[in-house]
Design a protein around this motif. Sequence first.
Motif: not given
Length: 710
Positions: A304-313, A124-129, A345-350
């Motif tokens: 990042a897209t291939k491996n679904n790493i949202r923060y890097n995307q 879940q951490d890797f997915l940004g949840n 917005n999905k990551l809730q990163s200000l």
Amino acid sequence: MLNASAAEHINNIDSLKQLTFTANGVLKATDTVAINRLNKIAAEYYESAPDSTRHYSLIAINAAKKINYVKGIAKGFELLGLVNSFKSDYVTANNNYNTSLKLYTQINNPFGISEAYMGLGRVQDFLGNYTRAIGFFERALAIRKKLQRQIDIADCYAIIGITYDNKGDFSTALDYYFKSLIIDLQLNNQLAAADNYCNIGVVMQHLELYSKALAYFDKANSLWLKLNDKQGISTIYQNIGEVKLAQKKYDEAYNYLNRASIMFHELGDEEGISLIYYDLGLYHYHTLKKDSAIYYLNKALQSATKNNIRYNQAQAYVGLALIYNLEKDYKKALQYAVLAQQMANKLQSLNTRADAALQMSNAFAGLKQLNKAYQQHVMYTNLKDSLKNDESLQKLTSYNLAIDFENNQKKASQKEEALVQKIAEQKRTNIIYAIIIVIITVMMVFYYNAKRNQLKANALLEDKNKEVLNQADKLNDLNILKDRLIGVLAHDLRAPLSTLRGIFSLMTDKDITHNEFIEMVPVVFRKLEYTSDFLDTLLFWINSQVDNVEDTTKSFCLCDIVKIEQANMEDQFKQKNITPINLVSSGHIVLADPNSIRIVIHNFLTNAIKFSHFNSTIEIAAQIIEDKVIFTVTDHGIGMSKKQLDRLFMGKVTSNFGTMNESGTGMGLIFCKDLIEKYNGHIWAKSQLNKGTELGFSLAADVSRLKEPV
């Protein structure tokens, strides 16, 4: 040439293999002992060769299934989940950990259950949840505390710290990292200590404390080099490279980033690969190689897209938007900025939201969509103001945590030296004691002298302890004063300064005509005059707190203060089309310091405007009850829950965003409470969610001038 620790690690694996396999590579036996050894081999390989971990855990699973050894199967799936997370195959990893959790639950294995929770949290951490991740980690931590497994508690603290770090809550992350590090150092767990040194360095890097960041990276790297941990070494090279980029030492940065890239590719670390592509993109941008920068940022996005790493995307989208804005390809820049904002917005990163808003503002401006550009610029300014306030507090916390940790380390070292010295003294005492046994008279003399010296030392130590406690109380009082001062500055100066900055930005960019400029001059002057006046008032309060100046209580009318503040805040009322209704009259005369009460009324009005809806009203009223003047400010805005209301005046609280995303520190009303109570007054708040809020205070009326309101 391998160092001793790395050689020992390899010898351990070889020894396990010899016990488990024949010379031809066939399992010597299919029993629980052999399966446990297979899983042990798989775990030992993870840091240096993750593919070998997958290979041996699969052998362990198949062997365990043959004899229905549930614990062996569960452990094998747990290790597979670890490898698949590392390879960024999060769907498979999640399935692996859920299978492991089900099996561990079936045989009621608490520690195994905690390991499965840890794995699910990592996914879940890797997915940004991050909230879901922390939930899993806290379940694991509760089990480990119950089992009193210190080394695993430390591991859990470190993982929770990483998640808060990813979330942007650096102070909480540091708190968990130091908790973990203290346990690691007590247990002499060097590999885990290196991880924590690195994590602490990353937080210092986020907060731009680069010298401290490099110091912690050096501590981590010295341990990882000693242990030949390639995963750790590659991570440190990347982190140092990023610090050098920030310091504009581009040649040094490229050297570290290139070495990290080679190692990440050798290890197959997909997250590391996407991050290093992003860093190389920034390097080429700063060295004016824009085509190369776009190439590497696209590589980072693809990985990042291939491996679904949202923060890097999100980071890659921001980087591409920045470069296309510089190239004046505003359509492409807007496309990537929108994608960055959606991901943020999905990551809730200000921080990422602020970066995306800036690039969207620049792109809209380039496309001549000036209204949209202005809206995004306002959003960027609000987000950055909030981040700067948070970062300043986090920097302060970071310094305090680091200093506390270093002081504790020094104390521990001093205690260790004292213990060694005490042991040496004890040996000498034993020799003396042996001699004194023969000479009883001399023994009594020595005993008497030693006892007397001990009593003197204890008395002296007690005096010193009292002195230290007194100093600690004084330092604590000063620290509280400092925190409140920071809160006031952030809470009450941000709005006027932001407005001034916006006006001057329009002037500088020549976005207004000469006539518009002339019209704005009185507005600018009033803002400057008001901000200067507020600073004078604030400095007066600081002097009253620090220097204990004489009492400034006097008789004055609340109506004068309200009129001044209402005039100064006219622009804020107009911004939301709010109508202030002033019912305070010349008969409402109180005994207090007018400058202090002005600060309170200013905070009441600021809060009312912040949480009011557009086209609403705010009532400002006062009444005389016996020998008290009751003052209230009532809005019809979003209101508060009972939980928020109960905590409002108890200490520092988390400030919610206003109806226009206005931010705050949560310190303003605490400050107001101090000021009102200083003059024997009472402060309160009443609120209903979605209906509005009443803020009020009571002060002693000037009975000698008391008259009916007119």
